[in-house]
Design a protein around this motif. Structure first.
Motif, mmCIF file in Angstrom:
data_model
loop_
_atom_site.group_PDB
_atom_site.id
_atom_site.type_symbol
_atom_site.label_atom_id
_atom_site.label_comp_id
_atom_site.label_asym_id
_atom_site.label_seq_id
_atom_site.Cartn_x
_atom_site.Cartn_y
_atom_site.Cartn_z
ATOM 1 N N PHE A 53 0.888 -1.207 -0.110
ATOM 2 C CA PHE A 53 0.162 -0.217 -0.001
ATOM 3 C C PHE A 53 0.854 1.185 -0.081
ATOM 4 O O PHE A 53 1.960 1.432 0.684
ATOM 5 N N PRO A 54 0.598 2.319 -0.906
ATOM 6 C CA PRO A 54 1.313 3.614 -0.929
ATOM 7 C C PRO A 54 1.277 4.373 0.580
ATOM 8 O O PRO A 54 0.046 4.499 0.950
ATOM 9 N N VAL A 55 2.288 4.713 0.817
ATOM 10 C CA VAL A 55 2.405 5.689 2.083
ATOM 11 C C VAL A 55 1.812 7.086 1.650
ATOM 12 O O VAL A 55 2.504 7.533 0.702
ATOM 13 N N ASP A 56 1.021 7.661 2.323
ATOM 14 C CA ASP A 56 0.466 9.135 1.873
ATOM 15 C C ASP A 56 1.501 10.116 2.728
ATOM 16 O O ASP A 56 1.782 10.967 2.200
ATOM 17 N N GLN A 57 1.997 9.814 4.146
ATOM 18 C CA GLN A 57 2.800 10.500 4.791
ATOM 19 C C GLN A 57 3.767 9.982 5.791
ATOM 20 O O GLN A 57 3.282 8.783 6.026
ATOM 21 N N THR A 58 4.837 10.383 5.789
ATOM 22 C CA THR A 58 5.642 9.859 7.002
ATOM 23 C C THR A 58 5.344 10.474 8.282
ATOM 24 O O THR A 58 4.719 11.663 8.320
ATOM 25 N N VAL A 59 5.614 9.600 9.309
ATOM 26 C CA VAL A 59 5.421 10.150 10.722
ATOM 27 C C VAL A 59 6.142 11.564 10.928
ATOM 28 O O VAL A 59 5.800 12.262 11.780
ATOM 29 N N SER A 60 7.287 11.755 10.361
ATOM 30 C CA SER A 60 8.271 12.985 10.437
ATOM 31 C C SER A 60 7.395 14.055 9.891
ATOM 32 O O SER A 60 7.546 15.268 10.372
ATOM 33 N N ASP A 61 6.590 13.797 8.792
ATOM 34 C CA ASP A 61 5.801 15.024 8.261
ATOM 35 C C ASP A 61 4.502 15.169 8.650
ATOM 36 O O ASP A 61 3.869 16.182 8.380
ATOM 37 N N ALA A 62 4.110 14.112 9.466
ATOM 38 C CA ALA A 62 2.471 14.218 9.791
ATOM 39 C C ALA A 62 2.273 15.085 11.147
ATOM 40 O O ALA A 62 3.314 14.918 11.833
ATOM 41 N N SER A 63 1.314 15.559 11.373
ATOM 42 C CA SER A 63 1.068 16.512 12.427
ATOM 43 C C SER A 63 -0.393 16.106 13.170
ATOM 44 O O SER A 63 -1.450 15.832 12.152
ATOM 45 N N VAL A 64 -0.442 15.624 14.268
ATOM 46 C CA VAL A 64 -1.495 15.375 15.013
ATOM 47 C C VAL A 64 -2.708 16.381 14.839
ATOM 48 O O VAL A 64 -3.951 15.902 14.587
ATOM 49 N N ALA A 65 -2.317 17.490 14.783
ATOM 50 C CA ALA A 65 -3.417 18.611 14.232
ATOM 51 C C ALA A 65 -4.030 18.423 12.977
ATOM 52 O O ALA A 65 -5.068 19.136 13.111
ATOM 53 N N ASP A 66 -3.597 17.757 12.194
ATOM 54 C CA ASP A 66 -4.115 17.537 10.747
ATOM 55 C C ASP A 66 -4.975 16.413 10.719
ATOM 56 O O ASP A 66 -5.715 16.019 9.958
ATOM 57 N N PHE A 67 -5.230 15.683 11.870
ATOM 58 C CA PHE A 67 -6.371 14.391 11.897
ATOM 59 C C PHE A 67 -7.137 14.672 13.119
ATOM 60 O O PHE A 67 -6.932 15.173 14.136
ATOM 61 N N ASP A 68 -8.476 14.101 12.710
ATOM 62 C CA ASP A 68 -9.568 13.888 13.839
ATOM 63 C C ASP A 68 -9.115 12.632 14.702
ATOM 64 O O ASP A 68 -9.896 12.737 15.853
ATOM 65 N N ALA A 69 -8.682 11.513 14.372
ATOM 66 C CA ALA A 69 -8.534 10.264 15.231
ATOM 67 C C ALA A 69 -7.340 9.636 14.433
ATOM 68 O O ALA A 69 -6.796 9.952 13.574
ATOM 69 N N LEU A 70 -7.204 8.406 15.215
ATOM 70 C CA LEU A 70 -5.888 7.597 14.779
ATOM 71 C C LEU A 70 -6.566 6.040 14.874
ATOM 72 O O LEU A 70 -7.138 5.940 15.848
ATOM 73 N N VAL A 71 -6.019 5.457 13.777
ATOM 74 C CA VAL A 71 -6.293 3.967 13.730
ATOM 75 C C VAL A 71 -4.725 3.174 13.847
ATOM 76 O O VAL A 71 -4.056 3.586 13.146
ATOM 77 N N LEU A 72 -4.692 2.233 14.891
ATOM 78 C CA LEU A 72 -3.630 1.517 14.814
ATOM 79 C C LEU A 72 -3.929 -0.056 14.463
ATOM 80 O O LEU A 72 -4.342 -0.796 15.403
ATOM 81 N N PRO A 73 -3.657 -0.482 13.217
ATOM 82 C CA PRO A 73 -4.041 -1.893 12.855
ATOM 83 C C PRO A 73 -2.835 -2.642 13.527
ATOM 84 O O PRO A 73 -1.801 -2.284 13.745
ATOM 85 N N GLY A 74 -3.299 -4.012 13.673
ATOM 86 C CA GLY A 74 -2.159 -4.882 14.262
ATOM 87 C C GLY A 74 -1.497 -5.736 13.415
ATOM 88 O O GLY A 74 -0.787 -5.104 12.284
ATOM 89 N N GLY A 75 -1.146 -7.005 13.763
ATOM 90 C CA GLY A 75 -0.136 -7.659 13.084
ATOM 91 C C GLY A 75 1.013 -7.897 14.253
ATOM 92 O O GLY A 75 1.048 -6.874 14.852
ATOM 93 N N VAL A 76 1.673 -8.803 14.223
ATOM 94 C CA VAL A 76 2.570 -9.012 15.365
ATOM 95 C C VAL A 76 3.700 -7.961 15.000
ATOM 96 O O VAL A 76 4.049 -7.567 15.907
ATOM 97 N N ALA A 77 4.330 -8.070 14.029
ATOM 98 C CA ALA A 77 5.662 -7.056 13.545
ATOM 99 C C ALA A 77 5.252 -5.749 13.621
ATOM 100 O O ALA A 77 6.074 -4.796 14.331
ATOM 101 N N ASN A 78 4.370 -5.257 12.802
ATOM 102 C CA ASN A 78 3.867 -4.060 13.048
ATOM 103 C C ASN A 78 3.991 -3.256 13.946
ATOM 104 O O ASN A 78 4.785 -2.043 14.299
ATOM 105 N N PRO A 79 3.172 -3.468 15.218
ATOM 106 C CA PRO A 79 3.250 -2.683 16.575
ATOM 107 C C PRO A 79 4.734 -2.736 16.947
ATOM 108 O O PRO A 79 5.089 -1.636 17.920
ATOM 109 N N ASP A 80 5.412 -3.855 17.023
ATOM 110 C CA ASP A 80 6.788 -3.984 17.474
ATOM 111 C C ASP A 80 7.642 -3.225 16.856
ATOM 112 O O ASP A 80 8.611 -2.443 17.641
ATOM 113 N N PHE A 81 7.603 -2.970 15.656
ATOM 114 C CA PHE A 81 8.533 -1.989 14.785
ATOM 115 C C PHE A 81 8.025 -0.538 15.244
ATOM 116 O O PHE A 81 9.126 0.316 15.668
ATOM 117 N N LEU A 82 7.016 -0.154 15.493
ATOM 118 C CA LEU A 82 6.529 1.144 15.747
ATOM 119 C C LEU A 82 6.724 1.373 17.182
ATOM 120 O O LEU A 82 7.175 2.618 17.280
#
Length: 180
Positions: A53-82
């Motif tokens: 899936f194409p990335v729309d923004q990197t976390v370095s460029d993203a601002s919480v102020a630009d979003f209304d909410a956050l979703v954290l999908p799972g997978g074992v490796a995904n949150p471990d990396f994050l």
């Protein structure tokens, strides 16, 4: 309603990304794929590579102020990396500091633990995270979906892909209420 979906460059459980993504779109929201690196993310179906899936923004460029909410999908490796990425953890913590709703499924609460966002909260997850959540000051329950309002924001959590229908319904409902 603009919703950030935060994922690592690889390891996200595909259905835990695509189902909530589609639910947000069907509710009239705009999902945005945020990752720690530009390019694309490699999703998995359990241990097997699935789509990218194409990335729309990197976390370095993203601002919480630009979003209304956050979703954290799972997978074992995904949150471990994050949870090992300071900017990703700060991004997650920013939603709690701003009082914005957050939804996390399966192993995703590992990132919430790292952001010190479960203390005093009641949530669910994949059962193997039970001890981590308790050690971080949260209360773990074995429920299809748990909506916790005992903090600065609404927190929606679910255990596994089989809970996605309830998870999607709860997050859309709570995100819609919070953004009115």
């Amino acid at each position: 309603m603009q919703v950030a979906f935060l994922v690592a460059p690889e390891g996200v459980e595909q259905v835990e990304l695509t189902d909530p993504w589609d639910a947000v779109r069907k509710a009239g929201g705009t999902p945005v794929l945020v990752s720690t690196e530009p390019g694309s993310v490699q999703a998995f179906e359990h241990l097997d590579k699935a789509r990218t899936f194409p990335v729309d923004q990197t976390v370095s460029d993203a601002s919480v102020a630009d979003f209304d909410a956050l979703v954290l999908p799972g997978g074992v490796a995904n949150p471990d990396f994050l949870r090992m990425d300071g900017k990703a953890v700060a991004f997650v913590k920013g939603f709690f500091d701003a009082g914005k709703p957050v939804a996390a499924i399966c192993h995703a609460p590992w990132t919430l633990v790292e952001a010190d966002a479960v203390r005093g909260r009641t949530l669910t997850s994949w059962p193997s995270l039970r001890t981590d959540i308790r050690n971080a000051g949260g209360t773990w329950v074995d429920e299809e979906v748990k909506v916790c309002t005992s903090g600065p924001n609404v927190l929606v959590t679910s255990r596994k892909p089989a809970d996605l229908k309830a998870f999607d319904n709860a997050l859309v409902s709570e995100f819609t209420k919070a953004t009115r």
